[in-house]
Design an enzyme around this catalytic site. Sequence first.
Site, mmCIF file in Angstrom:
data_model
loop_
_atom_site.group_PDB
_atom_site.id
_atom_site.type_symbol
_atom_site.label_atom_id
_atom_site.label_comp_id
_atom_site.label_asym_id
_atom_site.label_seq_id
_atom_site.Cartn_x
_atom_site.Cartn_y
_atom_site.Cartn_z
ATOM 1 N N GLY A 46 0.847 -1.195 0.000
ATOM 2 C CA GLY A 46 0.000 0.000 0.000
ATOM 3 C C GLY A 46 0.874 1.233 0.000
ATOM 4 O O GLY A 46 2.074 1.153 0.308
ATOM 5 N N GLN A 51 2.910 10.057 1.904
ATOM 6 C CA GLN A 51 4.230 9.400 1.976
ATOM 7 C C GLN A 51 5.144 9.838 0.829
ATOM 8 O O GLN A 51 6.360 9.667 0.921
ATOM 9 C CB GLN A 51 4.081 7.871 1.946
ATOM 10 C CG GLN A 51 3.396 7.297 3.171
ATOM 11 C CD GLN A 51 3.268 5.796 3.090
ATOM 12 O OE1 GLN A 51 2.353 5.283 2.470
ATOM 13 N NE2 GLN A 51 4.200 5.073 3.684
ATOM 14 N N CYS A 94 5.775 -0.295 7.592
ATOM 15 C CA CYS A 94 5.410 0.916 6.855
ATOM 16 C C CYS A 94 6.630 1.381 6.077
ATOM 17 O O CYS A 94 7.739 1.424 6.634
ATOM 18 C CB CYS A 94 4.956 2.007 7.824
ATOM 19 S SG CYS A 94 4.461 3.534 6.997
ATOM 20 N N LEU A 95 6.430 1.744 4.822
ATOM 21 C CA LEU A 95 7.558 2.213 3.999
ATOM 22 C C LEU A 95 8.153 3.504 4.559
ATOM 23 O O LEU A 95 9.306 3.814 4.281
ATOM 24 C CB LEU A 95 7.109 2.410 2.551
ATOM 25 C CG LEU A 95 6.688 1.120 1.834
ATOM 26 C CD1 LEU A 95 6.043 1.441 0.484
ATOM 27 C CD2 LEU A 95 7.875 0.181 1.645
ATOM 28 N N HIS A 136 -4.696 1.178 7.369
ATOM 29 C CA HIS A 136 -3.359 1.764 7.543
ATOM 30 C C HIS A 136 -3.166 2.957 6.591
ATOM 31 O O HIS A 136 -2.651 4.004 6.994
ATOM 32 C CB HIS A 136 -2.331 0.646 7.288
ATOM 33 C CG HIS A 136 -0.885 1.047 7.246
ATOM 34 N ND1 HIS A 136 0.053 0.546 8.122
ATOM 35 C CD2 HIS A 136 -0.189 1.867 6.406
ATOM 36 C CE1 HIS A 136 1.247 1.058 7.840
ATOM 37 N NE2 HIS A 136 1.130 1.857 6.794
ATOM 38 N N GLU A 137 -3.622 2.810 5.342
ATOM 39 C CA GLU A 137 -3.454 3.901 4.359
ATOM 40 C C GLU A 137 -4.350 5.091 4.688
ATOM 41 O O GLU A 137 -3.914 6.248 4.567
ATOM 42 C CB GLU A 137 -3.734 3.406 2.935
ATOM 43 C CG GLU A 137 -2.894 2.237 2.444
ATOM 44 C CD GLU A 137 -1.417 2.356 2.724
ATOM 45 O OE1 GLU A 137 -0.913 3.489 2.834
ATOM 46 O OE2 GLU A 137 -0.754 1.314 2.877
ATOM 47 N N HIS A 140 -2.814 7.229 7.239
ATOM 48 C CA HIS A 140 -1.807 8.173 6.704
ATOM 49 C C HIS A 140 -2.464 9.487 6.255
ATOM 50 O O HIS A 140 -1.891 10.564 6.414
ATOM 51 C CB HIS A 140 -1.074 7.572 5.506
ATOM 52 C CG HIS A 140 0.075 6.669 5.838
ATOM 53 N ND1 HIS A 140 1.192 7.092 6.515
ATOM 54 C CD2 HIS A 140 0.297 5.356 5.548
ATOM 55 C CE1 HIS A 140 2.060 6.073 6.628
ATOM 56 N NE2 HIS A 140 1.530 5.004 6.057
HETATM 57 O O1 GNR Z 1 4.128 -2.503 2.568
HETATM 58 C C1 GNR Z 1 3.448 -2.396 3.599
HETATM 59 N N1 GNR Z 1 3.175 -3.501 4.326
HETATM 60 C C2 GNR Z 1 2.273 -3.524 5.360
HETATM 61 C C3 GNR Z 1 2.262 -4.639 6.194
HETATM 62 C C4 GNR Z 1 1.357 -4.716 7.221
HETATM 63 C C5 GNR Z 1 0.439 -3.710 7.420
HETATM 64 C C6 GNR Z 1 0.431 -2.602 6.603
HETATM 65 C C7 GNR Z 1 1.332 -2.509 5.573
HETATM 66 S S1 GNR Z 1 1.310 -1.115 4.537
HETATM 67 C C8 GNR Z 1 2.983 -1.066 4.046
HETATM 68 C C9 GNR Z 1 3.201 0.013 3.009
HETATM 69 C C10 GNR Z 1 2.931 1.366 3.639
HETATM 70 O O2 GNR Z 1 3.683 1.914 4.396
HETATM 71 N N2 GNR Z 1 1.791 1.936 3.359
HETATM 72 O O3 GNR Z 1 1.467 3.104 3.920
HETATM 73 NI NI NI Z 2 2.492 3.130 5.829
#
Ligand code: GNR
Ligand code: NI
Length: 173
Positions: A46, A51, A94-95, A136-137, A140
């Site tokens: 995601g 980001q 999270c990236l 999660h997105e 953000h």
């Molecule tokens: O790549 C991602 N893996 C992930 C693993 C578990 C829960 C959420 C994620 S999202 C993350 C990419 C990211 O930072 N998206 O905002």
């Molecule tokens: Ni993230």
Amino acid sequence: MAILPIIVAPDPRLKVKSAPIDVVSKDIIKLMDDMLETMYAAPGIGLAAPQVGVQKRVIVVDVSMGEEEPNPFQMINPEIVWLSDTLFSYEEGCLSLPEQFADVERPDKAKIRYKDKSGQETLIDVEGLLSVCVQHEIDHLDGILFVDHISKIKKNVIMRKLKKFKKSSQNNA
Ligand code: GNR
Ligand code: NI
């Protein structure tokens, strides 16, 4: 298409509430395509516009695994319209928090309303990993990171490591 640089925490740009989109312009469509390319390159499942330094309510998600057909979602103004009472725990990453992981509990199932690339309002049911990732997105877009859902102690440990990580990557640049 282009691969965009991803902002690493701590950074004030990750704490801003992103603005809704009123017109799905060519620029927004290009942004969504660049975000999908950036997400696949990372690789991640995601990515949210803040980001990559854009404070607009756009997310991309693809939780398909390995040999499976890719299944990308590109969502404009995504909104949670329903959450289940039952919870699901998943080890999140999270990236924007490279190499950091923690168990996060969230509602297991959700209904999400969003506008697709063609401007069509869409309602989908999500569960499991797709539900985790979409929540999660959307976090953000409201300036929330997964570490905001865990204990203060665990969050502090992760944030300290990230400050060190940022320092050393600056020194090595
Ligand atoms: O790549 C991602 N893996 C992930 C693993 C578990 C829960 C959420 C994620 S999202 C993350 C990419 C990211 O930072 N998206 O905002
Ligand atoms: Ni993230």
